[in-house]
Scaffold this motif. Sequence first.
Motif, PDB file in Angstrom:
ATOM      1  N   LEU A  54       0.822  -1.204   0.000  1.00 16.51           N
ATOM      2  CA  LEU A  54       0.000   0.000   0.000  1.00 16.51           C
ATOM      3  C   LEU A  54       0.858   1.258   0.000  1.00 16.51           C
ATOM      4  CD1 LEU A  54      -2.642  -1.015   2.705  1.00 16.51           C
ATOM      5  CD2 LEU A  54      -2.838  -1.248   0.226  1.00 16.51           C
ATOM      6  N   TRP A  55       0.338   2.301  -0.573  1.00 17.81           N
ATOM      7  CA  TRP A  55       0.959   3.621  -0.493  1.00 17.81           C
ATOM      8  C   TRP A  55       0.234   4.379   0.612  1.00 17.81           C
ATOM      9  CZ3 TRP A  55      -0.455   8.808  -1.271  1.00 17.81           C
ATOM     10  CH2 TRP A  55       0.615   9.708  -1.387  1.00 17.81           C
ATOM     11  N   ILE A  56       0.922   4.661   1.719  1.00 20.27           N
ATOM     12  CA  ILE A  56       0.235   5.199   2.901  1.00 20.27           C
ATOM     13  C   ILE A  56       0.720   6.586   3.307  1.00 20.27           C
ATOM     14  CG2 ILE A  56      -0.248   2.888   3.803  1.00 20.27           C
ATOM     15  CD1 ILE A  56       2.083   3.254   5.734  1.00 20.27           C
ATOM     16  N   GLN A  57       1.591   7.189   2.526  1.00 17.16           N
ATOM     17  CA  GLN A  57       2.086   8.507   2.893  1.00 17.16           C
ATOM     18  C   GLN A  57       0.970   9.546   2.890  1.00 17.16           C
ATOM     19  OE1 GLN A  57       3.756   6.387   1.190  1.00 17.16           O
ATOM     20  NE2 GLN A  57       5.905   6.408   1.778  1.00 17.16           N
ATOM     21  N   GLY A  58       1.110  10.501   3.781  1.00 16.22           N
ATOM     22  CA  GLY A  58       0.173  11.618   3.797  1.00 16.22           C
ATOM     23  C   GLY A  58       0.641  12.708   2.847  1.00 16.22           C
ATOM     24  N   GLY A  59       0.008  13.858   2.928  1.00 10.04           N
ATOM     25  CA  GLY A  59       0.392  14.982   2.082  1.00 10.04           C
ATOM     26  C   GLY A  59      -0.044  14.789   0.640  1.00 10.04           C
ATOM     27  N   ARG A  60       0.493  15.619  -0.225  1.00 10.00           N
ATOM     28  CA  ARG A  60       0.089  15.581  -1.616  1.00 10.00           C
ATOM     29  C   ARG A  60       0.704  14.382  -2.327  1.00 10.00           C
ATOM     30  NH1 ARG A  60       3.437  20.778  -4.086  1.00 10.00           N
ATOM     31  NH2 ARG A  60       5.539  20.076  -3.509  1.00 10.00           N
TER      32      ARG A  60
END
Length: 292
Positions: A155-161
């Motif tokens: 999964l891609w779980i980073q926040g921000g843009r």
Amino acid sequence: MKKGIRYLRYSSDGQSLHSIERQDLITSQWMNNSGVEIVDTFIDEGHTARNFDRPDIKVLFDFIKKNHDQIDYLVVAELTRFSRIAGDAINMVTKIQALYDVRIVSASRGSIYDCMDHNSFFIMGLEFLMGNSENIKRQNDINAGIYTAKAVKGLWIQGGRAPFGYKKEGKNEDRRLVVNESEAIVIRYIYDAFISGVALYKIKEKAKEMGLKRTATTAVERILTNPLYYGFQHVKAWKHNPGGLYPLKNYEPIVDPTTWKLVNEKEVVKKGKFMTTRFHFVEFYAATAENY
């Protein structure tokens, strides 16, 4: 009449102003029931307890230093509000009592701790250690969750843009990156031009003309070295689990693995210096690369 000051704190890890309201209630009730006058209250909102680099606790320490002859107690709802690092906290509390004769109070336990009494010191140490232990467990749980989400579930779980070239869709475990085709054209140009030997400064100029919206001076270099563009992401090692590059699932890469590898075998300019960029691939790369 005894006098005391209060310290209230919540961090940004899932807590809220409701935590401050609860602490306010617990500490004020203890002080009222114990006949202790509230001299002042110090509040740190959104600050961790892993160190004492907090705005209001610094003001609190200065207040104690200047007005200690008018203060008997430093009151907190629980000792974890003061600090979650047992050693630092015990040293600080002991120093405050030794220098200024101000004792710390855990209002929820109804305990006035005396660092000069071995039994009281022992119980106080246990409360601090319990908070320290909870903090370590919570951090381990967070790190385990991040590792599982990224390395196992892909999964891609980073926040921000979203990275340039993508847009975000969905929430929580359904959140994913979807190609933004108008931006992806710029990404493909950057990779193709770099492989063709176009000077980096010319690539930057052209990319901006084409719509590259990132303003950092190393924006193009970051794009060239970001494995997300060919469907992988960096994962930090966790305990005995290896770190490295792991594939994203349900994800459309913008460049193919061969292109990305060719680019990252070249020397990339960063901050005016030439650096050879190398990345180590996880063992299952060979088994997954053919899917891209």
